[in-house]
Design an enzyme around this catalytic site. Structure first.
Site: not given
Length: 223
Positions: A25, A81, A92-94, A101
């Site tokens: 990110g 995050a 998380k995870g966009r 992760e």
């Protein structure tokens, strides 16, 4: 305060010879660049995405890169995050790297989360859906099962600049779930019990994480 300033603060935690997990990110990218500038001897780096791996290579850290299977421990993981609560329930995870992760972040002796103040929330999810990595063959079944059992809406994530669904570094799809209300820590395990779910973007098992928050007044809040 800029993401770069926050990243340089996190680099102070890196010691020579450490095995460091590189998050994914925009904030994690700043950490990778700051780490390259610091030139710390003997550091081994475990990237959590192809994106982070490529950036590390580009900034001169390629020789330090290792896959997760090539290390027997992780001393420190630094990641961003999407949302974090005061009791350290993390979303998380966009960017689609949630599985790798989570493997690296959960394995680390110390987990550091870097966020801007606007990502500090009272509950999750506040403004972001919950990413769920799923087996492609079963994605529709998984989405409908989640809607039936947990409510809300679950939608297959599609990509910008490509046709069809987003495909993760692990060859899976992502379903973005908007629940009917706030979630507690139990949601992580309850969602993973659905057949076809590989991983979720709910990080509930690192309440020992160190969260560094870049505040609007230029200071850093740590909790």
């Amino acid at each position: 305060m800029s993401k770069a300033t926050l990243a340089r603060e996190a680099v102070k935690l890196v010691k020579p010879g450490m095995v460091v997990g590189l998050g994914s990110g925009t904030t994690a990218r700043e950490f990778i660049k700051a780490l390259a500038e610091a030139r710390i001897d003997g550091v081994v780096l475990v990237p959590t995405s192809v994106d982070s791996e490529i950036l590390a290579q580009e900034v001169g850290l390629g020789n330090a890169l290792r896959p997760m299977w090539a290390v027997d421990h992780v001393d420190l993981a630094v990641d961003g995050a999407d949302e974090v609560t005061r009791d350290k329930l993390i979303l998380k995870g966009r960017g689609g790297a949630l599985l790798r992760e989570k493997i690296v972040d959960y394995a680390a002796d110390m987990f550091v989360v870097l966020i801007g103040e606007h990502k500090l929330v009272e509950r999750i999810p506040k403004a972001s859906p919950v990413p769920i990595e799923v087996v492609p063959w079963a994605w529709r079944f998984v989405a409908r099962r989640i809607e039936r059992e947990f409510g809300g809406s679950a939608r297959l994530r599609t990509g910008e600049g490509k046709l069809g669904p987003v495909v993760t570094d692990n060859g899976n799809y992502i379903v973005d779930w908007t629940p009917p209300g706030p979630l507690d820590a139990s949601a992580e395990d309850r969602l993973k019990a659905v057949p076809g779910v590989v991983e979720t973007g709910i990080f509930s098992k690192r309440r020992d994480a160190v969260v560094l928050v870049a505040r609007q007044d230029g200071t850093i809040l740590s909790f």
